[in-house]
Design an enzyme around this catalytic site. Sequence first.
Site, PDB file in Angstrom:
ATOM      1  N   TYR A   1       0.672   3.817  -1.711  1.00 46.98           N
ATOM      2  CA  TYR A   1       0.238   5.135  -1.201  1.00 46.98           C
ATOM      3  C   TYR A   1       1.231   5.652  -0.155  1.00 46.98           C
ATOM      4  O   TYR A   1       1.643   6.821  -0.196  1.00 46.98           O
ATOM      5  CB  TYR A   1      -1.157   4.962  -0.607  1.00 46.98           C
ATOM      6  CG  TYR A   1      -1.811   6.230  -0.098  1.00 46.98           C
ATOM      7  CD1 TYR A   1      -2.336   7.169  -0.986  1.00 46.98           C
ATOM      8  CD2 TYR A   1      -1.925   6.476   1.268  1.00 46.98           C
ATOM      9  CE1 TYR A   1      -2.956   8.319  -0.513  1.00 46.98           C
ATOM     10  CE2 TYR A   1      -2.544   7.610   1.740  1.00 46.98           C
ATOM     11  CZ  TYR A   1      -3.062   8.534   0.851  1.00 46.98           C
ATOM     12  OH  TYR A   1      -3.675   9.670   1.319  1.00 46.98           O
TER      13      TYR A   1
ATOM     14  N   VAL B   1      -2.837  16.340 -13.279  1.00 43.39           N
ATOM     15  CA  VAL B   1      -1.539  16.804 -12.765  1.00 43.39           C
ATOM     16  C   VAL B   1      -0.373  15.963 -13.273  1.00 43.39           C
ATOM     17  O   VAL B   1       0.783  16.375 -13.146  1.00 43.39           O
ATOM     18  CB  VAL B   1      -1.501  16.850 -11.213  1.00 43.39           C
ATOM     19  CG1 VAL B   1      -2.416  17.937 -10.667  1.00 43.39           C
ATOM     20  CG2 VAL B   1      -1.793  15.489 -10.597  1.00 43.39           C
TER      21      VAL B   1
ATOM     22  N   LEU C   1       0.820  -5.836  -0.774  1.00 45.90           N
ATOM     23  CA  LEU C   1       1.941  -5.844  -1.714  1.00 45.90           C
ATOM     24  C   LEU C   1       2.026  -7.172  -2.463  1.00 45.90           C
ATOM     25  O   LEU C   1       2.376  -7.203  -3.642  1.00 45.90           O
ATOM     26  CB  LEU C   1       3.261  -5.558  -0.978  1.00 45.90           C
ATOM     27  CG  LEU C   1       4.492  -5.418  -1.881  1.00 45.90           C
ATOM     28  CD1 LEU C   1       4.329  -4.298  -2.902  1.00 45.90           C
ATOM     29  CD2 LEU C   1       5.750  -5.199  -1.058  1.00 45.90           C
ATOM     30  N   ALA C   2       1.634  -8.252  -1.781  1.00 47.01           N
ATOM     31  CA  ALA C   2       1.681  -9.566  -2.431  1.00 47.01           C
ATOM     32  C   ALA C   2       0.738  -9.625  -3.638  1.00 47.01           C
ATOM     33  O   ALA C   2       0.920 -10.449  -4.531  1.00 47.01           O
ATOM     34  CB  ALA C   2       1.323 -10.663  -1.431  1.00 47.01           C
ATOM     35  N   ASN C   3      -0.273  -8.770  -3.644  1.00 51.63           N
ATOM     36  CA  ASN C   3      -1.243  -8.748  -4.756  1.00 51.63           C
ATOM     37  C   ASN C   3      -1.092  -7.500  -5.636  1.00 51.63           C
ATOM     38  O   ASN C   3      -1.943  -7.235  -6.478  1.00 51.63           O
ATOM     39  CB  ASN C   3      -2.676  -8.777  -4.211  1.00 51.63           C
ATOM     40  CG  ASN C   3      -2.912  -9.995  -3.342  1.00 51.63           C
ATOM     41  OD1 ASN C   3      -2.335 -11.050  -3.599  1.00 51.63           O
ATOM     42  ND2 ASN C   3      -3.733  -9.844  -2.309  1.00 51.63           N
TER      43      ASN C   3
ATOM     44  N   LYS D   1      -3.979  -2.337  -2.161  1.00 50.54           N
ATOM     45  CA  LYS D   1      -3.803  -3.800  -2.337  1.00 50.54           C
ATOM     46  C   LYS D   1      -2.645  -4.206  -1.443  1.00 50.54           C
ATOM     47  O   LYS D   1      -1.679  -3.443  -1.309  1.00 50.54           O
ATOM     48  CB  LYS D   1      -3.375  -4.134  -3.782  1.00 50.54           C
ATOM     49  CG  LYS D   1      -4.507  -4.377  -4.751  1.00 50.54           C
ATOM     50  CD  LYS D   1      -5.074  -5.780  -4.634  1.00 50.54           C
ATOM     51  CE  LYS D   1      -6.241  -5.915  -5.617  1.00 50.54           C
ATOM     52  NZ  LYS D   1      -7.349  -6.664  -5.141  1.00 50.54           N
TER      53      LYS D   1
HETATM   54  P1  NAD Z   1     -10.806  12.767  -2.867  1.00 50.69           P
HETATM   55  O1  NAD Z   1     -10.628  11.489  -3.593  1.00 50.69           O
HETATM   56  O2  NAD Z   1     -12.126  13.046  -2.229  1.00 50.69           O
HETATM   57  O3  NAD Z   1     -10.453  13.995  -3.833  1.00 50.69           O
HETATM   58  C1  NAD Z   1      -9.272  13.999  -4.621  1.00 50.69           C
HETATM   59  C2  NAD Z   1      -9.443  14.946  -5.790  1.00 50.69           C
HETATM   60  O4  NAD Z   1      -8.236  14.891  -6.571  1.00 50.69           O
HETATM   61  C3  NAD Z   1     -10.599  14.540  -6.708  1.00 50.69           C
HETATM   62  O5  NAD Z   1     -11.378  15.662  -7.042  1.00 50.69           O
HETATM   63  C4  NAD Z   1      -9.887  13.978  -7.932  1.00 50.69           C
HETATM   64  O6  NAD Z   1     -10.622  14.132  -9.140  1.00 50.69           O
HETATM   65  C5  NAD Z   1      -8.598  14.785  -7.923  1.00 50.69           C
HETATM   66  N1  NAD Z   1      -7.556  14.115  -8.699  1.00 50.69           N
HETATM   67  C6  NAD Z   1      -7.207  12.803  -8.639  1.00 50.69           C
HETATM   68  N2  NAD Z   1      -6.266  12.540  -9.548  1.00 50.69           N
HETATM   69  C7  NAD Z   1      -5.996  13.709 -10.192  1.00 50.69           C
HETATM   70  C8  NAD Z   1      -5.117  14.071 -11.235  1.00 50.69           C
HETATM   71  N3  NAD Z   1      -4.319  13.163 -11.821  1.00 50.69           N
HETATM   72  N4  NAD Z   1      -5.097  15.359 -11.661  1.00 50.69           N
HETATM   73  C9  NAD Z   1      -5.914  16.272 -11.081  1.00 50.69           C
HETATM   74  N5  NAD Z   1      -6.778  15.984 -10.094  1.00 50.69           N
HETATM   75  C10 NAD Z   1      -6.813  14.713  -9.641  1.00 50.69           C
HETATM   76  O7  NAD Z   1      -9.628  12.822  -1.801  1.00 50.69           O
HETATM   77  P2  NAD Z   1      -9.506  13.652  -0.420  1.00 50.69           P
HETATM   78  O8  NAD Z   1      -9.884  12.754   0.699  1.00 50.69           O
HETATM   79  O9  NAD Z   1     -10.136  14.988  -0.534  1.00 50.69           O
HETATM   80  O10 NAD Z   1      -7.906  13.804  -0.354  1.00 50.69           O
HETATM   81  C11 NAD Z   1      -7.221  14.962  -0.772  1.00 50.69           C
HETATM   82  C12 NAD Z   1      -5.729  14.783  -0.476  1.00 50.69           C
HETATM   83  O11 NAD Z   1      -5.547  14.523   0.922  1.00 50.69           O
HETATM   84  C13 NAD Z   1      -5.097  13.603  -1.212  1.00 50.69           C
HETATM   85  O12 NAD Z   1      -3.770  13.931  -1.582  1.00 50.69           O
HETATM   86  C14 NAD Z   1      -5.089  12.511  -0.155  1.00 50.69           C
HETATM   87  O13 NAD Z   1      -4.104  11.551  -0.398  1.00 50.69           O
HETATM   88  C15 NAD Z   1      -4.812  13.324   1.094  1.00 50.69           C
HETATM   89  N6  NAD Z   1      -5.241  12.649   2.337  1.00 50.69           N
HETATM   90  C16 NAD Z   1      -6.565  12.387   2.593  1.00 50.69           C
HETATM   91  C17 NAD Z   1      -6.909  11.746   3.770  1.00 50.69           C
HETATM   92  C18 NAD Z   1      -8.335  11.447   4.153  1.00 50.69           C
HETATM   93  O14 NAD Z   1      -8.547  10.886   5.234  1.00 50.69           O
HETATM   94  N7  NAD Z   1      -9.327  11.780   3.355  1.00 50.69           N
HETATM   95  C19 NAD Z   1      -5.921  11.362   4.669  1.00 50.69           C
HETATM   96  C20 NAD Z   1      -4.594  11.627   4.372  1.00 50.69           C
HETATM   97  C21 NAD Z   1      -4.267  12.286   3.201  1.00 50.69           C
END
Ligand code: NAD
Length: 460
Positions: A366, A275, A310-312, A308
């Site tokens: 994040y 993406v 922020l300090a690291n 990480k």
């Molecule tokens: P996950 O890591 O299990 O899956 C993420 C998917 O996104 C993976 O298939 C990965 O290959 C794909 N991806 C990563 N970078 C990409 C890129 N540059 N281009 C295309 N695809 C890419 O994560 P998840 O837990 O299923 O989370 C999905 C979404 O929900 C994320 O945006 C995450 O930040 C958000 N989220 C998750 C949680 C949680 O508790 N799991 C909580 C809050 C928010």
Amino acid sequence: MTDTYLDLVSTGPGAALAGRLGLPRPVRLRRHDPAAPLVPGPVLVLGRGPDADRIAEALLDWDLDVRRRAEGAGRLGAVLLVLADLEAPGGLQEPALALGAVLRQLAPGGRVVTVSRPAPGVGAGAASATPAAAEPLPPAVAAARQAVVGLLRSVAQELRGGATANGVLLADGVGPTAPGVLGALRFLLSGRSAFVSGQFVTVGGTTGTLPADWEAPLAGRVAAVTGAARGIGAQIARTLAAAGARVVVVDVPAAGEPLAALANELHAVALQLDVTDEHAGRRVLAAARERFGHLDVVVHNAGITRDKLLANMDEARWASVLAVNLEAQLRMNEQLLAGEGLGEAPRIVCLASTSGIAGNRGQTNYAASKAGVIGMVAAAAPLLAARGGAINAVAPGFVETEMTARIPAARRQVARRLNALQQGGLPVDVAEAVLYLASGAAAGVNGQTLRVCGQNLVGA
Ligand code: NAD
């Protein structure tokens, strides 16, 4: 990724032991089941005046057992508290106590839903500030309206047995039976909102049409889901497909295999794409058009963590998280909305996170990216409204996926209990919220962030 504690306390002896020790007693949540009734018992509509009457009447169309009195109703499936005409804090006492008097009658998995008006300029949640009105409200009216938020959020924490409490806020000029109000009510009453509690949905307009078929609200629509190879994204693709959408699933080339398997399962188009590619938006559009002729719904789900303190923190960790989680969404939206981009009444749903609302230790990068998503969605709302569409975000709390399975075991165990429902959500809970916001049921809902977090008790 299984919650063994939940399994244990779901048995009779386990529940009794947890009760004796004063330990959390999470229960299995009532989730959507097309064969089950919309709510698990009669719906009691509390509140006087024409608004309550009109809502009670509208609910009859869904074949609900609607009551105006609790006596003789037995176990209640839901209680609706209609408070749309509050003018001073004193007006809240009688309905609040009337609600209290029936809470013990609420069935497991039951629902409390308030219908009220927002106090303009005050966020019902940090993430969904309501627009400031041209004319400020008298302080007493604003106080009464905001008091409903405190009442509802506390009720949500007092409920047990997997019951939830949420509110619908009607912007001025929006009547109690506007399509978006009924759409929000249906979502909040149903098992589709199982892990949503203590939240408010603001209905800001009266336009829009409710789905003709509630089991296929995306019939005829084409949706693209990024990060769809696993976790929440894969479930979103499944849920949207089950709701009638034709789907394009997108993920990085390294996830090509599971992506292809999912595409096979859903008769979807698989697009291997990072993406952060500078043409990502155009490439998604082209893939959807080539196979289906148009693209109507985009779900920005791809996301990464590089935690990480922020300090690291180093440049690579900061930059990669911001690039995938936020900058890619911004760039793709520009391309999707340029010229002949998305189809009619387009809907964009972005994945944020409760970390972007409350902050989280070790997640400055994040949380910055996810808070940025919330800001982006609020500002982009008018652009989508001009095309009869909408852009909203979903902010999950703790959800059981491979992302959260990486959290050390003891922290994970604590994290999943720290919400009013005392458990982690499932990917399907996030997917159902995305489906709601992607469908006509969310008419008039624009620029908002809906938390799917079981009402996190810390921070947010
Ligand atoms: P996950 O890591 O299990 O899956 C993420 C998917 O996104 C993976 O298939 C990965 O290959 C794909 N991806 C990563 N970078 C990409 C890129 N540059 N281009 C295309 N695809 C890419 O994560 P998840 O837990 O299923 O989370 C999905 C979404 O929900 C994320 O945006 C995450 O930040 C958000 N989220 C998750 C949680 C949680 O508790 N799991 C909580 C809050 C928010």
